[in-house]
Structures are given as C-alpha cells and as structure tokens.
Design a protein around this motif. Structure first.
Motif, PDB file in Angstrom:
ATOM      1  N   ASP A 118     -10.007   2.271  -0.426  1.00 18.05           N
ATOM      2  CA  ASP A 118      -9.628   1.188  -1.317  1.00 18.05           C
ATOM      3  C   ASP A 118      -8.703   1.671  -2.425  1.00 18.05           C
ATOM      4  OD1 ASP A 118     -11.360  -0.553   0.083  1.00 18.05           O
ATOM      5  OD2 ASP A 118     -13.063   0.269  -1.045  1.00 18.05           O
ATOM      6  N   GLU A 166      -6.331  -5.422  -5.530  1.00 22.89           N
ATOM      7  CA  GLU A 166      -5.943  -5.012  -4.175  1.00 22.89           C
ATOM      8  C   GLU A 166      -6.296  -6.147  -3.220  1.00 22.89           C
ATOM      9  OE1 GLU A 166      -8.066  -1.684  -2.535  1.00 22.89           O
ATOM     10  OE2 GLU A 166      -6.866  -1.702  -0.678  1.00 22.89           O
ATOM     11  N   CYS A 225      -1.573  -5.133  -5.434  1.00 27.67           N
ATOM     12  CA  CYS A 225      -1.261  -4.350  -4.240  1.00 27.67           C
ATOM     13  C   CYS A 225      -1.547  -5.188  -3.000  1.00 27.67           C
ATOM     14  CB  CYS A 225      -2.099  -3.074  -4.206  1.00 27.67           C
ATOM     15  SG  CYS A 225      -1.765  -2.088  -2.737  1.00 27.67           S
ATOM     16  N   ALA A 244      -7.850  -0.044  -4.875  1.00 30.35           N
ATOM     17  CA  ALA A 244      -8.409  -0.550  -6.142  1.00 30.35           C
ATOM     18  C   ALA A 244      -9.159   0.543  -6.911  1.00 30.35           C
ATOM     19  CB  ALA A 244      -9.341  -1.730  -5.874  1.00 30.35           C
ATOM     20  N   ASN A 260      -2.140  -4.830   0.353  1.00 35.89           N
ATOM     21  CA  ASN A 260      -2.451  -3.784   1.321  1.00 35.89           C
ATOM     22  C   ASN A 260      -2.487  -4.368   2.722  1.00 35.89           C
ATOM     23  OD1 ASN A 260      -3.396  -1.722   2.862  1.00 35.89           O
ATOM     24  ND2 ASN A 260      -5.147  -1.209   1.543  1.00 35.89           N
ATOM     25  N   ASP A 296       0.826  -1.204   0.000  1.00 38.50           N
ATOM     26  CA  ASP A 296       0.000   0.000   0.000  1.00 38.50           C
ATOM     27  C   ASP A 296       0.863   1.258   0.000  1.00 38.50           C
ATOM     28  OD1 ASP A 296       0.080  -1.521   2.693  1.00 38.50           O
ATOM     29  OD2 ASP A 296      -0.045   0.569   3.321  1.00 38.50           O
TER      30      ASP A 296
END
Lengths: 324, 321
Positions: free
Chosen positions: A190, A234, A171, A192, A173, A145
């Motif tokens: 988010d 994500e 990603c 995303a 996160n 992230d």
C-alpha cells in the motif's frame, strides 16, 4: 457522508462523459487519425471524478500523462480537448500541447504532465499559493503508482507536510508503471503507508467506487481547508486498456498482463457499478441514464466534427506564447 | 555585492506583496544575499525549506502559475541539476505548451563558478544548460551596481529567469546609488572602450578580461571589454557593433568549451560579423575537466587574464587579409 442524489448524478455524468470521450479517442487513434500517442483513462474514471466532485471550481488540480479524464472531471470542454488532440488551433493549447499537456486554467486545471511525477511539486506550489494569498482553496495532485517511486513524490509530501500546505495527494494505483507491475517496483502493498513517513494521513479507497473516493476526498479537502495540512489518498484502480493506445505495435507480441487479470479488470467497471447503484436506489431510472448517454455521445461526435473542421495552427503562431 | 542583492530583494518585496523568497537556509542566508529579510518580512514571505531542490523549484512553478512572484534560492548552481525537471520541463515550457494560458514570473537565484577551492560539486559554471532552454532567461552580473538593477528587473520580469551570482564575487565592492534604478534584461554594458580587439564576457570573466585589457594597454593594444550581463537573450547588437569597429573577437566564458557561452558568442560573430573580422574569432573557456580542488590546479582550469591577453596578442599578429 453519502453524497446527495444530485451529487451522485453529477458524478455519474462526469464519469460517463469521460468514458464516451475516451472510447472515441481510442477509436480515432486506432484509425490513425490522431498524431502522437494517447493514454486513456477508461476504468479509472471513479478516481478523478470522485475527487473533482469534492472540489470547487477555484480549487486546483495538476494531472498526469493520462490526463484526459482529469480535464473532463474538472469540467473541461469536449470541443477544445478534441481539437487539441487533433493538434488544431482551436484546441486548449492552440495545438502546442497535445494529449499529455492539456490545461484549462479557467477551471483550475493546471495541466497534464508528460513527466511521471513532474506535476506533484507544481501542485505543492499551487497549494502554497492558496496559503500565501490567504484563501481556502486547495490543490490536488493526481499521479499514478509509478510516480510514487519518483523523488518528486517524496520531496513533495515532505515539503507540503513541513509547511502544512492545503495539498491533497491522490495516487491512482492501477498496478502498473507503464508495463512493470507495481509489486516488482516496490516492496510494499500500500502506497498510502508512505504517508506516515511524512507525518500526514494516508487512506486507501476502492478506486472503482466513485462514492467512496468522493467521501475520502471530501474529508481530505475539508481538513486542508481548515488549515490542517496535506493528506495522501491511495485509490486502488484498474487500467482497462494498456499503458498507451497502440502499444501492441512496440510490445511485439509480449504479454505483461494475464488474460485472467485483464478480465477481472473489465469486470470491476466503476461506471457500471455506479449506474447499477443509481437504478437500485431509484435515484434515476435506467431510461434516464440511456438518454444521458445518447446526449453525451452526440456531444462527443460534435467535438470530433469541431476538431476536424478546425484549422491547423498558423506558422505565425510558432513564436507566439513564448516570452511575455 | 551582497548588500546590493539584499537591497534588491528587500525593495522588490516592499513594492510587491506577491514577491516571496523560498529555499534552504534563506532566513540565515548562507551567502548573505537573503540575510536580514526574515526580520522584516516574516515567516510567510521568507520560507526555509527542506533540502529538496526538485520540490522547491516546482513549488515556484505552481506558485507563479497561480499569481505569485517567487524568488527561489537554490544556493549552488550545481544544485540546479537536482531541480532540472521542474526548470526545464515545467517552468521552461508551461506557458508555451499550454497555449499562453499562464505566465511564469519566477527567479531561480544561485551561485555559479569556480575559484574558491570548493571542489567540483560546488564550483561549476552551469549557465549554458539554461541558455539552451528556449524560454528561460539567464542573467549573470559582474558588479554590485549591475546585480541590483538586474535582480530587480528579473523579479519584475514575467518569465522564468535563472540569476547567477558568482561564487567568488560575493565580496566585490562597487558604487550603488540610493535612488531606485533597473537594468533591462538583454542589454550588455561596455565596461571598457577600445579599438583593436573586442573581448566579450560575463560574471567573473569580466574582471579577468579587464585585467587583460590593462596589461594589453601597456603593449599598445586597445581592448574593448563587453559585459553581456544577460546571457539569454544576449545583446548581439552591441557585440557585433564592437566587432565592426575592432575586427577582432575573443569570447571568454567560465563554462566548458563544448556548447558553452563562448561557443555561442563566437558562432554568432562568425556568422553575422564575418566580413568585419580580421582574424578568426577565439574562444577561451574552462579546461574540460571536473573542477579540481587544489588551488594550483583549479587556477589552471579557469580562464586567466594572462590567457586572454595572450590570445589578444596572437590576434593582433595575424596578418590582415
């Protein structure tokens, strides 16, 4: 599409390999046996493995400073990894890279990267290369992230989208860029969402659910192979340990996560979750998982032995691997 | 000069299908070096990109690491600052850092230097930053002949090369033969032979040095002008041999004095050629200020032929030890 029992077992095996390897690395670091610093992947195994299980050997991945798990997920060798962590001549990089720079080009693992966001453009280049050579390979960029706030992330998503390249941006996160919580570093929930700004699909998956990650990755990979361009996935996950091992020494008593939050992270264990699924669905009995575990622990022990008994790099090697 | 760059790119792209050109406005060719290539090689091999220096430089790294030979056009040297991570941390280290698992045949091509009143953001001489990176090669031609031979050699080189054209030399004219030739990286060229003082330079400064040498000749001073052509690895041997002959050394570089090109050359001459020197080596660099816009001020910043000639006269006046 639920993966076949074989794929499920393969995913579990790779995750368990990461877990046991990383536990050993943490122990060795705590004992002062490893030079430098290490960033462990424990708690995030489902992301790297879910993604890599959807790839072929000739697909590319580019990793991060927290890269051990990615090497193993792509099929890396314990001995050469452990030797690299010890800085030995038999390591993947002959002792010149270390924890944050392990690569295995023979399996498309184009390297871990010590610069947050530094690997993202490299993955775009690997995806470009596949497009240019007319293959159906794909390239995956794994990053955290924190990297999503680097310019390289934004430039790379836009460039890959503009050129419609087979690149999957993943990603991981885990909620923290080093020690700073993501909510203090960005004003959105988010990551995303950022995909839409670049005209590519952005999906969110539970990063502690390896099978969900696998399904999301498989869909993005198929799309990229068809020439339909990049995607952003994500995966919401948890870093069970700290940013780096031994961080207490420089945190000097300061806390950046509450004990409740740490406990919650421990409870969302992707490995235990997949193990329970395997037993419940009768894909394999618990005894089989225990046998597998014992075998992996043995391999890790052997890797430590291999690394310890390996020679240091010779001083002559200092000027090797410079100019071709 | 521009035709030489175009010819080098076209010849190498015809010869090797893994060579491609990527960057902002490469189809159109702002400095014309890449102009016309899209018509011959098409969308796949001449790729216009967004203005994203970091991602484009990194795309070169990933492509080179997986078997291609990118020529990445980054337009102005100052734009390389925006691409620094990919050049310094990735291109400049990956091969070594990964224990030789890959090679990185990339050319970063850009315009360097001052003299066009383009202001600081489009006028700097950024080559010392790259000379300082151990595994990056740095090339800076001064003539069309050298530019073509060096660019072709740079594209065939298996290592990352930063290739600096000079912003104000685009219109430079010179003989370029039709038959193919390469100029090996790392070899200097003596552009003018002389006996009394060695002047070492590259790019635009070669022309200033030649002007100074012509003026010095009228004073009865014979100056040797060495064009380094490649700034890393640089041809110490040719420079030291010249200093052994002349006993006097002037390093002229368009970058700034602290850790600039001239500092490097003068340091090596002092270290390895000390016993040959009749006087302390001299450095001539740009004045340490951001490059000003006004022609009157800009001219004062850049090393001039007069400044070089004056330094040579001073060296000649130093009593022999």
């Amino acid at each position: 599409m639920t993966p076949s029992p074989e794929v499920v077992m393969d995913i579990y095996t790779r995750m368990l390999r990461i877990r046991r390897f990383e536990e050993q690395v943490g122990k060795l670091f705590a004992e002062g046996q490893l030079p430098g610093f290490v960033h462990l992947y424990i708690g995030e195994e489902a992301v790297g493995v879910g993604v890599c299980a959807a790839l072929r050997d000739d697909d590319y991945i580019v990793s991060t400073h927290r890269g051990h798990g990615h090497v193993i997920a792509k099929g890396g060798d314990f001995n050469r990894m452990m030797a690299e962590l010890f800085g030995k001549a038999t390591g993947y990089c002959k002792g010149k890279g270390g924890s944050m720079h392990i690569a295995d080009f023979s399996i498309g693992m184009l390297g871990a990267c010590g610069i947050v966001g530094g690997g993202i453009p490299v993955a775009v280049g690997a995806g470009f290369s596949a497009y240019y050579r007319g293959t159906d390979q794909v390239a995956v960029s794994l990053f955290g992230d924190g990297a999503a706030n680097e310019g390289s992330f934004h430039e790379s998503l836009n460039l890959a989208s503009a050129l419609k390249l087979p690149v999957i941006f993943v990603c991981e996160n885990n909620g923290y860029g080093e020690f700073t919580p993501a909510e203090r570093a960005m004003n959105i929930q988010d990551i995303a969402e950022r995909a839409h700004g670049y005209g590519i699909p952005g999906v969110i998956v539970d990063g502690t659910d390896a099978l969900a990650v696998y399904e999301a990755a498989a869909a993005a990979v198929e799309r990229a192979r068809r020439g339909e361009g990049p995607a952003l996935i994500e995966a919401k996950t948890h870093r069970r340990g700290g940013h780096a091992e031994g961080e207490a020494a420089f945190l000097a008593g300061q806390q950046y996560r509450s004990p409740e939050e740490e406990r919650a992270a421990q409870e969302k264990d992707p490995l235990a979750r997949l193990g329970a699924f395997i037993i419940e669905r009768e894909i394999a009995p618990a005894s089989h998982l225990e046998t597998l575990d014992a075998k992996i622990v043995e391999q890790v022990t052997a890797a430590v032995e291999f690394a310890r008994s390996s020679p240091d790099p010779s001083l002559e090697s200092l000027y090797e691997d410079t100019w071709v | 000069m521009i035709a030489a760059i175009q010819a080098a790119l076209a010849e190498e792209m015809r010869r090797d299908p893994t060579v491609f050109l990527i960057g902002e406005d490469v189809r159109l060719g702002v400095f014309a070096g890449t102009r016309g290539l899209h018509a011959e090689f098409g969308d796949k091999r001449v790729i216009d990109t967004p203005i994203s220096e970091l991602a484009v430089a990194g795309t070169g790294v990933g492509a080179a690491a997986t078997g291609l030979r990118p020529v990445v056009d980054l337009m102005f040297g100052t734009f390389l600052y925006l691409a620094f991570d990919q050049i310094a941390n990735q291109a400049g280290a990956m091969r070594y850092m990964f224990g030789g698992q890959t090679k990185l045949p990339i050319v970063y091509m850009t315009q360097n230097g001052s003299g066009s009143s383009a202001g600081h953001h489009h006028s700097q001489s950024v080559h010392p930053f790259f000379m300082n990176m151990p595994l990056i090669k740095v090339v800076m031609p001064s003539t069309p002949y050298d530019a073509k031979g060096l660019l072709k050699a740079a594209i065939r080189d298996d290592n990352p090369v930063v290739f600096f054209n000079h912003l104000s030399l685009g219109g430079q004219r010179g003989e370029v033969p039709d038959e193919e030739y390469l100029i090996p990286l790392g070899k200097a060229d003596i552009k003018r032979e002389g006996a009394d003082v060695t002047i070492c330079a590259a790019g635009m400064m070669v022309h200033q040095s030649l002007k100074a040498a012509a003026a010095l000749e009228a004073d009865g001073i014979s100056a040797e002008v060495i064009d380094l052509r490649t700034l890393k690895p640089w041809d110490e041997e040719t420079v030291l041999a010249s200093v052994a002959k002349t006993g006097r050394f002037i390093a002229v570089d368009e970058s700034y004095p602290v850790c600039g090109g001239a500092s490097e050359w003068a340091a090596v001459v002092a270290e390895k050629g000390f016993s040959d020197l009749k006087a302390a080596p001299r450095r001539i660099s740009s004045k340490p200020v951001p490059i000003p816009f006004s022609p009157a001020l800009e001219k004062a910043v850049i090393p001039s032929a007069e400044e070089i000639a004056a330094a040579a006269r001073e060296l000649m006046a130093v009593a022999a030890r």
